[in-house]
Design a protein around this motif. Structure first.
Motif, PDB file in Angstrom:
ATOM      1  N   UNK A  17       0.817  -1.210   0.000  1.00  0.00           N
ATOM      2  CA  UNK A  17       0.000   0.000   0.000  1.00  0.00           C
ATOM      3  C   UNK A  17       0.853   1.265   0.000  1.00  0.00           C
ATOM      4  N   UNK A  18       1.927   1.225  -0.794  1.00  0.00           N
ATOM      5  CA  UNK A  18       2.766   2.398  -0.980  1.00  0.00           C
ATOM      6  C   UNK A  18       3.722   2.692   0.154  1.00  0.00           C
ATOM      7  N   UNK A  19       3.863   1.763   1.105  1.00  0.00           N
ATOM      8  CA  UNK A  19       4.771   1.971   2.240  1.00  0.00           C
ATOM      9  C   UNK A  19       5.721   0.788   2.381  1.00  0.00           C
ATOM     10  N   UNK A  20       6.839   1.057   3.036  1.00  0.00           N
ATOM     11  CA  UNK A  20       7.787   0.003   3.377  1.00  0.00           C
ATOM     12  C   UNK A  20       7.450  -0.526   4.770  1.00  0.00           C
ATOM     13  N   UNK A  21       7.430  -1.845   4.907  1.00  0.00           N
ATOM     14  CA  UNK A  21       7.087  -2.474   6.181  1.00  0.00           C
ATOM     15  C   UNK A  21       8.153  -3.500   6.548  1.00  0.00           C
ATOM     16  N   UNK A  22       8.344  -3.683   7.841  1.00  0.00           N
ATOM     17  CA  UNK A  22       9.222  -4.735   8.333  1.00  0.00           C
ATOM     18  C   UNK A  22       8.377  -5.836   8.960  1.00  0.00           C
ATOM     19  N   UNK A  23       8.654  -7.055   8.594  1.00  0.00           N
ATOM     20  CA  UNK A  23       7.927  -8.197   9.119  1.00  0.00           C
ATOM     21  C   UNK A  23       8.883  -9.082   9.917  1.00  0.00           C
ATOM     22  N   UNK A  24       8.787  -9.079  11.243  1.00  0.00           N
ATOM     23  CA  UNK A  24       9.631  -9.997  12.028  1.00  0.00           C
ATOM     24  C   UNK A  24       9.388 -11.439  11.596  1.00  0.00           C
ATOM     25  N   UNK A  25      10.447 -12.223  11.603  1.00  0.00           N
ATOM     26  CA  UNK A  25      10.334 -13.611  11.147  1.00  0.00           C
ATOM     27  C   UNK A  25       9.770 -14.475  12.272  1.00  0.00           C
ATOM     28  N   UNK A  26       8.660 -15.122  11.987  1.00  0.00           N
ATOM     29  CA  UNK A  26       7.886 -15.855  12.985  1.00  0.00           C
ATOM     30  C   UNK A  26       8.718 -16.948  13.657  1.00  0.00           C
ATOM     31  N   UNK A  27       9.662 -17.508  12.931  1.00  0.00           N
ATOM     32  CA  UNK A  27      10.435 -18.638  13.437  1.00  0.00           C
ATOM     33  C   UNK A  27      11.741 -18.203  14.114  1.00  0.00           C
ATOM     34  N   UNK A  28      12.048 -16.916  14.101  1.00  0.00           N
ATOM     35  CA  UNK A  28      13.261 -16.423  14.755  1.00  0.00           C
ATOM     36  C   UNK A  28      13.151 -16.635  16.264  1.00  0.00           C
ATOM     37  N   UNK A  29      14.212 -17.118  16.892  1.00  0.00           N
ATOM     38  CA  UNK A  29      14.131 -17.473  18.311  1.00  0.00           C
ATOM     39  C   UNK A  29      13.862 -16.262  19.210  1.00  0.00           C
ATOM     40  N   UNK A  30      14.379 -15.093  18.846  1.00  0.00           N
ATOM     41  CA  UNK A  30      14.094 -13.889  19.621  1.00  0.00           C
ATOM     42  C   UNK A  30      12.616 -13.533  19.523  1.00  0.00           C
ATOM     43  N   UNK A  31      12.071 -13.631  18.327  1.00  0.00           N
ATOM     44  CA  UNK A  31      10.645 -13.351  18.121  1.00  0.00           C
ATOM     45  C   UNK A  31       9.790 -14.330  18.914  1.00  0.00           C
ATOM     46  N   UNK A  32      10.103 -15.606  18.833  1.00  0.00           N
ATOM     47  CA  UNK A  32       9.274 -16.597  19.520  1.00  0.00           C
ATOM     48  C   UNK A  32       9.333 -16.435  21.035  1.00  0.00           C
ATOM     49  N   UNK A  33      10.504 -16.054  21.549  1.00  0.00           N
ATOM     50  CA  UNK A  33      10.643 -15.857  22.987  1.00  0.00           C
ATOM     51  C   UNK A  33       9.795 -14.694  23.477  1.00  0.00           C
ATOM     52  N   UNK A  34       9.863 -13.574  22.767  1.00  0.00           N
ATOM     53  CA  UNK A  34       9.094 -12.402  23.196  1.00  0.00           C
ATOM     54  C   UNK A  34       7.598 -12.584  22.938  1.00  0.00           C
ATOM     55  N   UNK A  35       7.256 -13.311  21.900  1.00  0.00           N
ATOM     56  CA  UNK A  35       5.851 -13.591  21.640  1.00  0.00           C
ATOM     57  C   UNK A  35       5.271 -14.463  22.740  1.00  0.00           C
ATOM     58  N   UNK A  36       6.032 -15.433  23.206  1.00  0.00           N
ATOM     59  CA  UNK A  36       5.591 -16.266  24.320  1.00  0.00           C
ATOM     60  C   UNK A  36       5.355 -15.416  25.566  1.00  0.00           C
ATOM     61  N   UNK A  37       6.229 -14.440  25.814  1.00  0.00           N
ATOM     62  CA  UNK A  37       6.059 -13.557  26.969  1.00  0.00           C
ATOM     63  C   UNK A  37       4.784 -12.734  26.838  1.00  0.00           C
ATOM     64  N   UNK A  38       4.500 -12.257  25.628  1.00  0.00           N
ATOM     65  CA  UNK A  38       3.274 -11.490  25.391  1.00  0.00           C
ATOM     66  C   UNK A  38       2.043 -12.334  25.649  1.00  0.00           C
ATOM     67  N   UNK A  39       2.016 -13.529  25.090  1.00  0.00           N
ATOM     68  CA  UNK A  39       0.842 -14.404  25.234  1.00  0.00           C
ATOM     69  C   UNK A  39       0.631 -14.770  26.696  1.00  0.00           C
ATOM     70  N   UNK A  40       1.710 -15.048  27.397  1.00  0.00           N
ATOM     71  CA  UNK A  40       1.606 -15.372  28.824  1.00  0.00           C
ATOM     72  C   UNK A  40       1.035 -14.196  29.609  1.00  0.00           C
ATOM     73  N   UNK A  41       1.507 -12.983  29.297  1.00  0.00           N
ATOM     74  CA  UNK A  41       0.999 -11.796  29.989  1.00  0.00           C
ATOM     75  C   UNK A  41      -0.475 -11.565  29.684  1.00  0.00           C
ATOM     76  N   UNK A  42      -0.870 -11.790  28.454  1.00  0.00           N
ATOM     77  CA  UNK A  42      -2.282 -11.667  28.085  1.00  0.00           C
ATOM     78  C   UNK A  42      -3.128 -12.663  28.870  1.00  0.00           C
ATOM     79  N   UNK A  43      -2.635 -13.895  28.957  1.00  0.00           N
ATOM     80  CA  UNK A  43      -3.379 -14.915  29.688  1.00  0.00           C
ATOM     81  C   UNK A  43      -3.520 -14.584  31.158  1.00  0.00           C
ATOM     82  N   UNK A  44      -2.442 -14.101  31.757  1.00  0.00           N
ATOM     83  CA  UNK A  44      -2.486 -13.740  33.176  1.00  0.00           C
ATOM     84  C   UNK A  44      -3.487 -12.621  33.434  1.00  0.00           C
ATOM     85  N   UNK A  45      -3.615 -11.731  32.478  1.00  0.00           N
ATOM     86  CA  UNK A  45      -4.472 -10.555  32.670  1.00  0.00           C
ATOM     87  C   UNK A  45      -5.934 -10.818  32.305  1.00  0.00           C
ATOM     88  N   UNK A  46      -6.173 -11.691  31.280  1.00  0.00           N
ATOM     89  CA  UNK A  46      -7.526 -11.789  30.738  1.00  0.00           C
ATOM     90  C   UNK A  46      -8.154 -13.184  30.752  1.00  0.00           C
TER      91      UNK A  46
END
Length: 260
Positions: free
Chosen positions: A112-141
């Protein structure tokens, strides 16, 4: 006064998990303008879908702030309605610190006329921080009785839907994408949501990837067939507009899908 809103139609049965009753939602959930007073009082509204970005929920590394989302939830629940939750993590929703501070791997593309960055889903740093996000969401909701269902966040263009619009798949493959990696990452993330929200229906939005149904069909079929999930994972379709000429093969798959 004319009120404009987007509604998501859910026609899903009740499932049983051990001694617990897991009720899947039924009826129209408001999306666009869902927290507007005229929408909240709409006679057809059975709930509201709330969408928030990862970058808003975790503005700095390791510090979560649910205040904006909680305020939206309060508007919905004060109106006597349940809410569904979807958190965008992809090119539209990731926090900048994921790349700038942690150095997570990513792929750059134009959309859509813009440059975007897409973190790689399988990257270990991404998966680690995503797990932390999901855990925090679960604890809260997870224990909130007003939360009716939750969508699986996906490392896609908009971070919720399963599409990679704008992504050059040949270039993405050079960055490490394979169908096997994508399916594994999607499945793993779904299990993390299921673990964090043990009493909630889980929804996975499917879209063609690389103009084919192979990847989305494999993901949702594997999830449906897993008895440990007790059939509480269903598929979502956000792009249906009455057309049968768009993603026809995927529509055919959905038509014959035995799950919800």
């Amino acid at each position: 006064m004319k009120v404009t809103a987007t509604f998501f139609l859910l026609l899903l049965p009740v499932l049983f998990l051990s001694a617990q009753i897991i009720e899947k939602p039924r009826g129209c959930y408001a999306g666009t303008n869902g927290t507007g007073p005229n929408v909240l009082s709409h006679s057809e509204a059975r709930g509201v879908l709330l969408i928030e970005k990862w970058s808003v929920l975790e503005p700095t590394l390791g510090t979560f702030d649910f205040s904006e989302l909680d305020a939206s939830i309060e508007l919905v629940t004060d109106a006597g309605l349940p809410y569904a939750l979807a958190v965008s993590i992809g090119a539209f929703g990731y926090p900048e610190w994921l790349l700038s501070e942690l150095g997570a791997a990513y792929h750059t593309f134009s959309y859509q006329g813009q440059e975007w960055n897409l973190p790689l889903w399988w990257d270990t740093t991404v998966t680690s921080r995503l797990q932390a996000l999901i855990s925090a969401l679960g604890e809260h909701y997870a224990a909130d009785a007003n939360l009716s269902h939750i969508y699986v966040s996906q490392m896609t263009t908009n971070g919720i839907e399963g599409h990679l619009n704008g992504v050059n798949m040949a270039a993405f493959a050079s960055a490490g994408y394979t169908e096997e990696r994508w399916i594994a990452a999607a499945t793993s993330t779904t299990y993390q949501f299921a673990d964090a929200f043990p009493d909630k229906p889980i929804v996975f939005e499917i879209h063609e990837i690389d103009q084919d149904t192979i990847v989305p069909a494999a993901i949702i079929n594997d999830l449906y067939a897993d008895p440990d999930l007790c059939e509480r994972v269903g598929l979502a379709l956000w792009w249906l507009s009455g057309k049968t000429s768009y993603q026809t093969d995927l529509l055919t798959f959905i038509e014959h899908f035995p799950g919800d």
